[in-house]
Design a protein around this motif. Structure first.
Motif, PDB file in Angstrom:
ATOM      1  N   ARG A   5       0.829  -1.211   0.000  1.00  0.00           N
ATOM      2  CA  ARG A   5       0.000   0.000   0.000  1.00  0.00           C
ATOM      3  C   ARG A   5       0.860   1.256   0.000  1.00  0.00           C
ATOM      4  NH1 ARG A   5      -4.956   0.569   0.187  1.00  0.00           N
ATOM      5  NH2 ARG A   5      -6.534  -1.021   0.645  1.00  0.00           N
TER       6      ARG A   5
ATOM      7  N   ALA B  69       2.362   7.117  -6.540  1.00  0.00           N
ATOM      8  CA  ALA B  69       1.371   8.121  -6.941  1.00  0.00           C
ATOM      9  C   ALA B  69       1.909   9.523  -6.693  1.00  0.00           C
ATOM     10  CB  ALA B  69       0.055   7.907  -6.209  1.00  0.00           C
ATOM     11  N   VAL B  70       2.528   9.717  -5.531  1.00  0.00           N
ATOM     12  CA  VAL B  70       3.103  11.040  -5.240  1.00  0.00           C
ATOM     13  C   VAL B  70       4.158  11.387  -6.284  1.00  0.00           C
ATOM     14  CG1 VAL B  70       4.458  12.393  -3.616  1.00  0.00           C
ATOM     15  CG2 VAL B  70       2.629  10.922  -2.773  1.00  0.00           C
TER      16      VAL B  70
ATOM     17  N   ASP C 202       4.533  10.275  -9.386  1.00  0.00           N
ATOM     18  CA  ASP C 202       3.961  10.577 -10.697  1.00  0.00           C
ATOM     19  C   ASP C 202       3.165  11.870 -10.673  1.00  0.00           C
ATOM     20  OD1 ASP C 202       4.963   8.619 -12.363  1.00  0.00           O
ATOM     21  OD2 ASP C 202       3.513   7.127 -11.704  1.00  0.00           O
ATOM     22  N   GLY C 203       2.471  12.112  -9.582  1.00  0.00           N
ATOM     23  CA  GLY C 203       1.723  13.362  -9.463  1.00  0.00           C
ATOM     24  C   GLY C 203       2.650  14.552  -9.557  1.00  0.00           C
ATOM     25  N   LEU C 204       3.793  14.452  -8.901  1.00  0.00           N
ATOM     26  CA  LEU C 204       4.744  15.568  -8.947  1.00  0.00           C
ATOM     27  C   LEU C 204       5.325  15.742 -10.342  1.00  0.00           C
ATOM     28  CD1 LEU C 204       6.487  15.111  -5.488  1.00  0.00           C
ATOM     29  CD2 LEU C 204       4.874  16.899  -6.192  1.00  0.00           C
TER      30      LEU C 204
ATOM     31  N   HIS D 114       2.852  17.729 -12.051  1.00  0.00           N
ATOM     32  CA  HIS D 114       2.802  19.105 -11.578  1.00  0.00           C
ATOM     33  C   HIS D 114       3.966  19.936 -12.111  1.00  0.00           C
ATOM     34  CE1 HIS D 114      -0.013  18.223  -7.938  1.00  0.00           C
ATOM     35  NE2 HIS D 114      -0.579  18.028  -9.095  1.00  0.00           N
TER      36      HIS D 114
ATOM     37  N   ILE E 292       8.859  18.291  -1.645  1.00  0.00           N
ATOM     38  CA  ILE E 292       7.580  17.673  -1.265  1.00  0.00           C
ATOM     39  C   ILE E 292       7.740  16.158  -1.190  1.00  0.00           C
ATOM     40  CG2 ILE E 292       5.221  17.250  -2.022  1.00  0.00           C
ATOM     41  CD1 ILE E 292       5.254  20.020  -3.308  1.00  0.00           C
TER      42      ILE E 292
ATOM     43  N   GLU F 238       0.713  20.002   3.022  1.00  0.00           N
ATOM     44  CA  GLU F 238      -0.145  18.817   2.940  1.00  0.00           C
ATOM     45  C   GLU F 238      -1.005  18.865   1.689  1.00  0.00           C
ATOM     46  OE1 GLU F 238       0.139  16.177   4.644  1.00  0.00           O
ATOM     47  OE2 GLU F 238       1.675  17.075   5.939  1.00  0.00           O
TER      48      GLU F 238
ATOM     49  N   THR G  37       0.955  17.670  -1.286  1.00  0.00           N
ATOM     50  CA  THR G  37       1.067  16.212  -1.349  1.00  0.00           C
ATOM     51  C   THR G  37      -0.263  15.573  -1.751  1.00  0.00           C
ATOM     52  OG1 THR G  37       2.692  16.351   0.435  1.00  0.00           O
ATOM     53  CG2 THR G  37       1.815  14.174  -0.090  1.00  0.00           C
TER      54      THR G  37
ATOM     55  N   LEU H  43      -2.678  16.805  -3.503  1.00  0.00           N
ATOM     56  CA  LEU H  43      -2.945  17.034  -4.923  1.00  0.00           C
ATOM     57  C   LEU H  43      -2.062  16.125  -5.783  1.00  0.00           C
ATOM     58  CD1 LEU H  43      -4.946  18.884  -6.239  1.00  0.00           C
ATOM     59  CD2 LEU H  43      -3.175  20.614  -6.530  1.00  0.00           C
ATOM     60  N   ALA H  44      -0.840  15.934  -5.326  1.00  0.00           N
ATOM     61  CA  ALA H  44       0.059  15.057  -6.076  1.00  0.00           C
ATOM     62  C   ALA H  44      -0.453  13.625  -6.068  1.00  0.00           C
ATOM     63  CB  ALA H  44       1.464  15.116  -5.489  1.00  0.00           C
ATOM     64  N   VAL H  45      -0.911  13.162  -4.909  1.00  0.00           N
ATOM     65  CA  VAL H  45      -1.457  11.804  -4.848  1.00  0.00           C
ATOM     66  C   VAL H  45      -2.647  11.683  -5.798  1.00  0.00           C
ATOM     67  CG1 VAL H  45      -2.624  10.110  -3.391  1.00  0.00           C
ATOM     68  CG2 VAL H  45      -0.675  11.390  -2.501  1.00  0.00           C
TER      69      VAL H  45
ATOM     70  N   GLY I  39      -1.426  11.732  -9.366  1.00  0.00           N
ATOM     71  CA  GLY I  39      -0.688  10.496  -9.630  1.00  0.00           C
ATOM     72  C   GLY I  39      -1.638   9.331  -9.859  1.00  0.00           C
ATOM     73  N   LEU I  40      -2.683   9.272  -9.058  1.00  0.00           N
ATOM     74  CA  LEU I  40      -3.643   8.179  -9.215  1.00  0.00           C
ATOM     75  C   LEU I  40      -4.402   8.308 -10.533  1.00  0.00           C
ATOM     76  CD1 LEU I  40      -4.888   7.831  -5.545  1.00  0.00           C
ATOM     77  CD2 LEU I  40      -3.424   6.267  -6.836  1.00  0.00           C
TER      78      LEU I  40
ATOM     79  N   SER J  66      -9.431   3.747  -3.083  1.00  0.00           N
ATOM     80  CA  SER J  66      -9.098   3.248  -1.741  1.00  0.00           C
ATOM     81  C   SER J  66      -7.728   3.741  -1.305  1.00  0.00           C
ATOM     82  CB  SER J  66      -9.180   1.714  -1.710  1.00  0.00           C
ATOM     83  OG  SER J  66      -7.967   1.160  -2.170  1.00  0.00           O
ATOM     84  N   ILE J  67      -6.792   3.845  -2.233  1.00  0.00           N
ATOM     85  CA  ILE J  67      -5.476   4.373  -1.892  1.00  0.00           C
ATOM     86  C   ILE J  67      -5.595   5.835  -1.463  1.00  0.00           C
ATOM     87  CG2 ILE J  67      -3.213   4.987  -2.829  1.00  0.00           C
ATOM     88  CD1 ILE J  67      -3.469   2.576  -4.698  1.00  0.00           C
TER      89      ILE J  67
ATOM     90  N   ARG K  66      -7.152   6.089   1.975  1.00  0.00           N
ATOM     91  CA  ARG K  66      -6.219   5.693   3.025  1.00  0.00           C
ATOM     92  C   ARG K  66      -5.225   6.813   3.321  1.00  0.00           C
ATOM     93  NH1 ARG K  66      -2.535   2.506   5.246  1.00  0.00           N
ATOM     94  NH2 ARG K  66      -1.047   3.400   3.785  1.00  0.00           N
ATOM     95  N   HIS K  67      -4.827   7.503   2.281  1.00  0.00           N
ATOM     96  CA  HIS K  67      -3.872   8.590   2.499  1.00  0.00           C
ATOM     97  C   HIS K  67      -4.515   9.722   3.303  1.00  0.00           C
ATOM     98  CE1 HIS K  67      -0.400  11.106   1.893  1.00  0.00           C
ATOM     99  NE2 HIS K  67      -1.176  12.072   1.433  1.00  0.00           N
TER     100      HIS K  67
ATOM    101  N   HIS L 146      -4.839   8.815   6.847  1.00  0.00           N
ATOM    102  CA  HIS L 146      -3.530   8.845   7.482  1.00  0.00           C
ATOM    103  C   HIS L 146      -3.253  10.219   8.096  1.00  0.00           C
ATOM    104  CE1 HIS L 146       0.308   7.068   8.278  1.00  0.00           C
ATOM    105  NE2 HIS L 146       0.951   8.088   7.739  1.00  0.00           N
TER     106      HIS L 146
END
Lengths: 198, 198
Positions: A159, A166-167, A169-171, A174, A188, B160, B163, B165-167, B170-171, B187-188, B191-192, B195
DNA sequence: ATGGATATGATGCAAGTGCATCGGAAAACA
DNA sequence: TGTTTTCCGATGCACTTGCATCATATCCAT
């Protein structure tokens, strides 16, 4: 016997030319003529190397997929001094996110292929494969961090690897979208990895 | 006085047609003729609405940027029952990540534009703007969560939000690349967010 | 009704596309 | 050196592209 040509080498050189063109002006601007010119070969040579344009693009994707994977793996294998797992993780992710200035070209190309993959099954298959491998790599690093005691045992490596990827690839996105500079993106990313540790 | 036409409305209809085409077979496959056919107007009408193809694409990007922003804002504004900040945050991000099945089209279009923006300054400007607004929105939600006591005070909302937005982005990429199903991605993401709370 | 301004859509056009073709160049053998 | 086999690169071709043009249809104020 006729003259022999190192096709693999030529294919790679053409692939590099294609990447340059894609990064410069997008994937639709890639014509066989431009590729030939950029690679300093004739159009006939390009056509001999790749049956169709689609074949060429598929090869290019496989080529850069391999390069990305290899670079990440080497980064780990050649860690001469035993580094902290956290450092290793952070550096590997930064590499995958193609954040440094010189990797912007590859980032553009990578994203162009993801965009295209939605409309092309073969490209999608290659991407799927590559991402599976990358995820496995990151999960391995997380487990390694758990073994060294840097990362809490209660976290699920699979997980966490998904989120980390994901972080990253998201970056990448961005930075490409001009939302972040590579430096900010890197900070970040680092902060997110550090967050895992505590 | 001649007959009057609602240009804004027609422009929007054409924009929808362009999105459909981009999602179906990529941005390079969008020709004025195809757009006209898809929008059920003549090519002349398209040419009258947009001076050039580039103008048309720029309008399309502004159009979908606006739609994404508006949807996210409405999601918050119309929260009739006072929801937990965490729920609001989670839902908003899910919306932005374009995860549900029906948003896949928009995700493809969005990514296509990001890819293109690297080679087009005007597109890049619009993207930059949109991301700035989205980040502000997410940061606001994080602060809201801190006010309700759900999110720890010691976290920096701005960081935060970056991060998060990046997640989300990325997804989006991972789903498009076939690495995750929308459900797994959701679901990922959840979960983030969870967290953050503890 | 009628005039006149405006929107329309069929058509033209030059440029560029991917791919097929083929005469001849180039190299390894004899 | 001559032969043979592979490779090259120029050219042709059918097609598509974005954009310009212009006669026609359409609508409103008079």
């Amino acid at each position: 016997m006729p003259r022999q040509v190192d096709y693999e080498d030529r294919r790679r050189r053409i692939a590099e030319a294609v990447c340059t063109l894609i990064a410069r002006s997008g994937m639709e601007a890639v014509s066989l003529r431009d590729v030939a010119a950029q690679a300093n070969v004739s159009m006939g040579a390009v056509q001999r190397c790749f049956r169709t344009k689609e074949d060429m693009l598929l090869f290019v994707l496989e080529h850069i997929s391999q390069r990305v994977s290899e670079r990440a793996n080497q980064r780990i294998a050649t860690a001469s001094t035993p580094q902290a797992a956290a450092t290793l993780l952070s550096h590997t992710l930064a590499e995958l996110a193609l954040l440094d200035e010189g990797s912007q070209t590859q980032a553009r190309v990578w994203l162009a292929f993801i965009t295209h993959a939605s409309a092309n099954e073969k490209l999608a298959a290659v991407l799927h494969d590559t991402y599976a491998k990358l995820h496995e790599l990151i999960a391995w690093l997380v487990r390694y961090g758990q073994n060294t005691g840097e990362i809490p045992q209660h976290l699920d490596p699979t997980r966490e690897a998904h989120t980390l990827l994901a972080v990253a690839d998201g970056l990448t996105v961005h930075v490409l979208a001009g939302h972040h500079s590579p430096e900010v993106a890197l900070s970040i990313l680092r902060r997110h990895v550090d967050h895992l540790l505590q």
